[in-house]
Write a protein that holds these residues in place. Structure first.
Motif: not given
Length: 53
Positions: A8-16
């Motif tokens: 689906d594209g870029i997943g999860a990051s804590k900063f996000e």
């Protein structure tokens, strides 16, 4: 940053996650779209922790 690429594209990051939570708080929690994004990111982070990727 912990960024996971998936279909689906870029997943999860804590900063996000922190960024969208802060943005949601600044907008006085009125945006349902941001709430959906936050929920999706939290779900992705949990999947990564449980190694369900």
């Amino acid at each position: 940053m912990n960024i996971i690429a998936n279909r689906d594209g870029i997943g999860a990051s804590k900063f996000e996650l922190w960024f969208f939570k802060a943005l949601h708080l600044i907008m006085f929690k009125k945006s349902k779209h941001l709430k959906n994004i936050i929920h999706r990111i939290e779900k992705d982070i949990q999947a990564i922790k449980n190694k369900q990727v």
